[in-house]
Design a protein around this motif. Structure first.
Motif, PDB file in Angstrom:
ATOM      1  N   UNK A  85      47.059  44.709  36.395  1.00  0.00           N
ATOM      2  CA  UNK A  85      47.424  43.136  36.064  1.00  0.00           C
ATOM      3  C   UNK A  85      48.410  43.006  34.831  1.00  0.00           C
ATOM      4  N   UNK A  86      48.734  41.866  34.580  1.00  0.00           N
ATOM      5  CA  UNK A  86      49.687  41.577  33.517  1.00  0.00           C
ATOM      6  C   UNK A  86      48.806  42.036  32.355  1.00  0.00           C
ATOM      7  N   UNK A  87      47.555  41.620  32.009  1.00  0.00           N
ATOM      8  CA  UNK A  87      47.011  41.970  30.882  1.00  0.00           C
ATOM      9  C   UNK A  87      46.747  43.485  30.468  1.00  0.00           C
ATOM     10  N   UNK A  88      46.509  44.171  31.588  1.00  0.00           N
ATOM     11  CA  UNK A  88      46.331  45.541  31.477  1.00  0.00           C
ATOM     12  C   UNK A  88      47.847  46.189  31.197  1.00  0.00           C
TER      13      UNK A  88
ATOM     14  N   UNK B 139      39.969  44.307  26.229  1.00  0.00           N
ATOM     15  CA  UNK B 139      40.819  45.015  27.070  1.00  0.00           C
ATOM     16  C   UNK B 139      41.577  45.981  25.740  1.00  0.00           C
ATOM     17  N   UNK B 140      41.901  45.255  24.714  1.00  0.00           N
ATOM     18  CA  UNK B 140      42.481  46.514  23.739  1.00  0.00           C
ATOM     19  C   UNK B 140      41.565  47.302  23.123  1.00  0.00           C
ATOM     20  N   UNK B 141      40.208  46.757  22.895  1.00  0.00           N
ATOM     21  CA  UNK B 141      39.241  47.928  22.573  1.00  0.00           C
ATOM     22  C   UNK B 141      39.099  48.897  23.401  1.00  0.00           C
ATOM     23  N   UNK B 142      38.962  48.550  24.526  1.00  0.00           N
ATOM     24  CA  UNK B 142      38.544  49.507  25.853  1.00  0.00           C
ATOM     25  C   UNK B 142      39.847  50.552  25.629  1.00  0.00           C
TER      26      UNK B 142
ATOM     27  N   UNK C 157      46.706  35.076  25.443  1.00  0.00           N
ATOM     28  CA  UNK C 157      45.517  34.582  25.028  1.00  0.00           C
ATOM     29  C   UNK C 157      45.416  33.116  24.824  1.00  0.00           C
ATOM     30  N   UNK C 158      46.695  32.252  24.404  1.00  0.00           N
ATOM     31  CA  UNK C 158      46.432  30.873  24.300  1.00  0.00           C
ATOM     32  C   UNK C 158      45.948  30.355  25.698  1.00  0.00           C
ATOM     33  N   UNK C 159      46.665  31.246  26.697  1.00  0.00           N
ATOM     34  CA  UNK C 159      46.006  30.560  28.045  1.00  0.00           C
ATOM     35  C   UNK C 159      44.799  31.047  28.597  1.00  0.00           C
ATOM     36  N   UNK C 160      44.438  32.247  28.497  1.00  0.00           N
ATOM     37  CA  UNK C 160      43.129  32.610  28.883  1.00  0.00           C
ATOM     38  C   UNK C 160      41.815  32.978  27.715  1.00  0.00           C
ATOM     39  N   UNK C 161      42.296  32.753  26.773  1.00  0.00           N
ATOM     40  CA  UNK C 161      41.211  33.299  25.416  1.00  0.00           C
ATOM     41  C   UNK C 161      41.553  34.516  24.923  1.00  0.00           C
ATOM     42  N   UNK C 162      41.217  34.618  23.704  1.00  0.00           N
ATOM     43  CA  UNK C 162      41.464  35.720  22.928  1.00  0.00           C
ATOM     44  C   UNK C 162      40.535  36.804  23.297  1.00  0.00           C
ATOM     45  N   UNK C 163      39.249  36.544  23.774  1.00  0.00           N
ATOM     46  CA  UNK C 163      37.976  37.295  23.756  1.00  0.00           C
ATOM     47  C   UNK C 163      38.556  38.613  24.951  1.00  0.00           C
ATOM     48  N   UNK C 164      39.142  37.908  25.960  1.00  0.00           N
ATOM     49  CA  UNK C 164      39.648  38.793  27.191  1.00  0.00           C
ATOM     50  C   UNK C 164      40.740  39.895  26.577  1.00  0.00           C
ATOM     51  N   UNK C 165      41.534  39.411  25.916  1.00  0.00           N
ATOM     52  CA  UNK C 165      42.604  40.322  25.084  1.00  0.00           C
ATOM     53  C   UNK C 165      41.848  41.437  24.170  1.00  0.00           C
TER      54      UNK C 165
END
Ligand SMILES: [Fe+2]
Ligand SMILES: [Fe+2]
Length: 184
Positions: A87-90, A156-159, A145-153
């Motif tokens: 997906x786009x985040x990944x 994913x970045x940490x992973x 992150x503005x739309x879905x929240x910083x936590x999700x981003x």
């Protein structure tokens, strides 16, 4: 015309293959994305990675060689650990981590002693362009992150940072990287 060391030829051929893998991936993404606002930046990104691949090809040729076949690009190792981004985040996070690693690695390579001036010029051009790549991806991640929240981003970045750390150290433990980059 001086010939490249065998080690150097492999490493530059590896860089060439990674840029080409990047161009292919971004070309695919530019072709298939349903997100209208990403179509143009993805196309440009594809173009620039293809240019980078061509630039390494030209450097290798100028230094009297032809690129050797390399099929296991850095991104292939990500693929083994993470799979294809779904997906786009990944996609955004994976690209951001990869570009940061590339930038850091190219800076270290550029700072090494005894690097041929043609290689230095190419590294500098890549460093300038990769900074632009990080910029547009950063902007898209901020929108996400503005739309879905910083936590999700962040999650994913940490992973992906953990995966990248592992892949990079694996690479540097293999020849010819191990010997060539022993002091970085
Ligand atoms: Fe590149
Ligand atoms: Fe890039």
């Amino acid at each position: 015309m001086e010939k490249l060391l065998e080690q150097e030829l492999y490493i530059l051929s590896y860089y060439r293959a990674c840029e080409l893998a990047g161009a292919i991936l971004f070309g695919r993404l530019a072709m298939h994305t349903d997100i209208d606002s990403l179509r143009a930046p993805l196309t440009r990104h594809c173009l620039e990675e293809a240019e980078h691949s061509w630039l390494w090809t030209k450097v290798i040729k100028k230094l009297g060689c032809i690129p050797v076949k390399v099929t296991d690009a850095y991104q292939t190792e990500y693929g083994k650990e993470f799979g294809m981004p779904k997906n786009i985040l990944e996609i955004l996070c994976l690209t951001q981590i990869f570009e940061k690693r590339t930038l850091e690695h190219f800076n270290k390579h550029l700072a090494m002693d005894g690097i041929h001036s043609e290689i230095k010029l190419a590294l500098q051009k890549m460093i300038d362009d990769e900074a632009g790549h990080i910029g547009w991806i950063r902007k898209e991640l901020d929108i996400y992150s503005a739309e879905y929240g910083q936590a999700e981003v962040d999650e994913m970045m940490t992973k992906l940072e953990d995966i990248d750390e592992k892949v990079y150290h694996q690479l540097l433990s293999k020849e010819p990287f191990k010997t060539y980059f022993k002091n970085i």
